[in-house]
Design an enzyme around this catalytic site. Structure first.
Site, PDB file in Angstrom:
ATOM      1  N   CYS A 132     -13.322 -27.629   7.258  1.00  9.15           N
ATOM      2  CA  CYS A 132     -12.042 -26.736   7.123  1.00  9.15           C
ATOM      3  C   CYS A 132     -10.819 -27.521   7.164  1.00  9.15           C
ATOM      4  CB  CYS A 132     -11.956 -25.588   7.863  1.00  9.15           C
ATOM      5  SG  CYS A 132     -10.727 -24.379   7.653  1.00  9.15           S
ATOM      6  N   CYS A 162      -7.840 -26.410   7.924  1.00 10.89           N
ATOM      7  CA  CYS A 162      -6.559 -25.732   8.583  1.00 10.89           C
ATOM      8  C   CYS A 162      -6.346 -26.520   9.516  1.00 10.89           C
ATOM      9  CB  CYS A 162      -7.149 -24.433   9.027  1.00 10.89           C
ATOM     10  SG  CYS A 162      -8.081 -24.108  10.355  1.00 10.89           S
ATOM     11  N   ASP A 183       0.682  -1.098  -0.029  1.00  7.46           N
ATOM     12  CA  ASP A 183      -0.026   0.013   0.076  1.00  7.46           C
ATOM     13  C   ASP A 183       0.681   1.279  -0.012  1.00  7.46           C
ATOM     14  OD1 ASP A 183      -2.193   1.722   0.264  1.00  7.46           O
ATOM     15  OD2 ASP A 183      -2.732   0.973   1.972  1.00  7.46           O
ATOM     16  N   ASP A 202      -8.654  -7.128   0.353  1.00 10.32           N
ATOM     17  CA  ASP A 202      -7.715  -7.527   1.419  1.00 10.32           C
ATOM     18  C   ASP A 202      -8.505  -6.824   2.669  1.00 10.32           C
ATOM     19  OD1 ASP A 202      -6.074  -4.512   2.686  1.00 10.32           O
ATOM     20  OD2 ASP A 202      -7.201  -4.382   0.620  1.00 10.32           O
ATOM     21  N   HIS A 233      -7.225 -20.265  10.716  1.00 12.52           N
ATOM     22  CA  HIS A 233      -8.605 -20.771  10.424  1.00 12.52           C
ATOM     23  C   HIS A 233      -9.300 -19.508   9.963  1.00 12.52           C
ATOM     24  CE1 HIS A 233     -12.372 -22.159  10.424  1.00 12.52           C
ATOM     25  NE2 HIS A 233     -12.940 -21.175  11.050  1.00 12.52           N
ATOM     26  N   CYS A 272      -8.606 -26.899  12.679  1.00 14.80           N
ATOM     27  CA  CYS A 272     -10.068 -27.614  12.509  1.00 14.80           C
ATOM     28  C   CYS A 272      -9.681 -29.105  12.379  1.00 14.80           C
ATOM     29  CB  CYS A 272     -10.751 -27.146  11.339  1.00 14.80           C
ATOM     30  SG  CYS A 272     -11.266 -25.569  11.505  1.00 14.80           S
TER      31      CYS A 272
END
Length: 372
Positions: free
Chosen positions: A303, A305, A92, A265, A334, A308
């Protein structure tokens, strides 16, 4: 070196999926991009970050300029090597952070004078200086230095901010000369349709590799943000990626994708994670809540991840209640995975021709009856 190829369109909305090619690899769109403000996504290693499905990561020019300084990053071989991330990156311009420090800055056509919040020293940030810093950092995409007016702001103030943003974009384009880095312009205009249209046409006229819509999620009603996106995207080039800045909620991303946005984002997933909150099925679950104490089921059985697949809700509840750092990291991982999976699923649905049907619950009304 940079290209954007659209691979499929939705026949009922403006949604499209594609691939943005960068020197550090492809970014498949639509795609959520994690925010690593200071060269790190808070609480998450780059190895863990890759496991979330992240492709493109953001860092911030303003913060990296203050600490450690772009010279140190450049000496390390650029931001990718400095933080150990091999994939695409975007920086940015620092404009939003500077302008959010209202009482610390002074804005004129030349640039922004502000006080370093770390030590009180005076700093001048101009379009040329922003480009110089971003070129030293070396991310794949640099954002133009713009003025982001607050909400609410008067029409005359927003008009002045647009004029300045367009003049600064011309200076950014003149100063930017790093061929392995793409410069994206930013559309401003607040909630005023004629100023948004003027800004979109002006920024599109620079023929840059990509365009962002800025000045949203700054306090305006969410319906206004939807309207801005709906009215601005048709004015932007079809063959360039479109980036909606600062957005990371499921409904808002779905509505934006339906209107032709490609990239997003937001700091939300890691910020929520650091406060013990998990994103599950579009809801926010506070893992401190006692209802999770004896719940030994996965946080989200669908999920992939680590939080999980290897741990239970009860364990995560225990970590959060104990103020263990691991709990904050697991929830951040997560939440990032959740948003990236959502945008990836939208892309697959567009390819399969079922986006309007599969994501109808997230849209304001049935896409078949909406004038996109």
């Amino acid at each position: 070196m940079f290209s954007f190829q659209i691979e499929a369109h939705c026949t009922h909305t403006r949604a499209r999926c594609g691939c943005f090619q960068t020197p550090h690899g492809p970014v498949n769109t639509p795609r959520f991009m994690p925010v690593g403000t200071l060269g790190t996504v808070k609480g998450v290693s780059t190895t863990q970050l890759a496991d979330t499905g992240a492709q493109m990561v953001l860092s911030n020019t303003y913060h990296l300029h203050l600490q450690p300084g772009e010279g140190i990053v450049a000496d390390a071989g650029g931001l990718h090597r400095f933080m150990g991330w091999d994939g695409p990156m975007l920086t940015d311009s620092g404009g939003f952070q500077v302008f959010s420090l209202g009482e610390l800055n002074r804005i004129d056509d030349h640039g922004v004078d502000f006080r370093n919040p770390r030590d009180g020293s005076k700093i001048l940030l101009t379009p040329e200086r922003s480009m110089e810093i971003q070129m030293a950092l070396g991310a794949d995409v640099a954002m133009a230095f713009d003025q982001c007016p607050p909400y609410p702001a008067s029409e005359s103030d927003v008009e002045e901010a647009c004029r300045r943003t367009h003049a600064w974009l011309e200076r950014c384009a003149s100063a930017h000369n790093r061929p392995d880095q793409a410069l994206f312009g930013i559309v401003q205009g607040g909630c005023f349709p004629h100023l948004r249209e003027q800004s979109a046409r002006t920024v599109a006229g620079f023929d840059l590799p990509g365009i962002a819509i800025g000045g949203v999620s700054v306090g305006e009603p969410v319906e206004e943000m939807h309207r801005i996106v709906r009215e601005v995207t048709p004015l932007l080039p079809d063959d360039r990626p479109r980036y909606l800045m600062g957005i990371g909620t499921l409904r808002e991303m779905a509505v934006a994708v339906a209107n032709g946005i490609d990239l997003f984002d937001c700091v939300l997933p890691t910020r929520l994670g650091r406060h013990g909150t998990a994103l599950v099925d579009g809801e926010r679950w506070n893992l401190r809540n006692a209802r999770f104490r004896h719940d030994h089921s996965p946080l989200d059985a669908s999920c992939p991840c680590t939080a999980c697949t290897r741990h239970s809700r009860a364990y995560l509840h225990h970590l959060i209640r104990s103020d263990e750092l691991l709990g904050l990291t697991l929830l951040s991982l997560h939440n990032l995975t959740h948003l990236i999976r959502f945008t990836t699923a939208m892309g697959q649905a567009i390819r399969d021709g079922c986006f309007a049907e599969d994501f109808a619950p997230w849209l304001p009304e049935s896409p078949a009856h909406h004038t996109w």
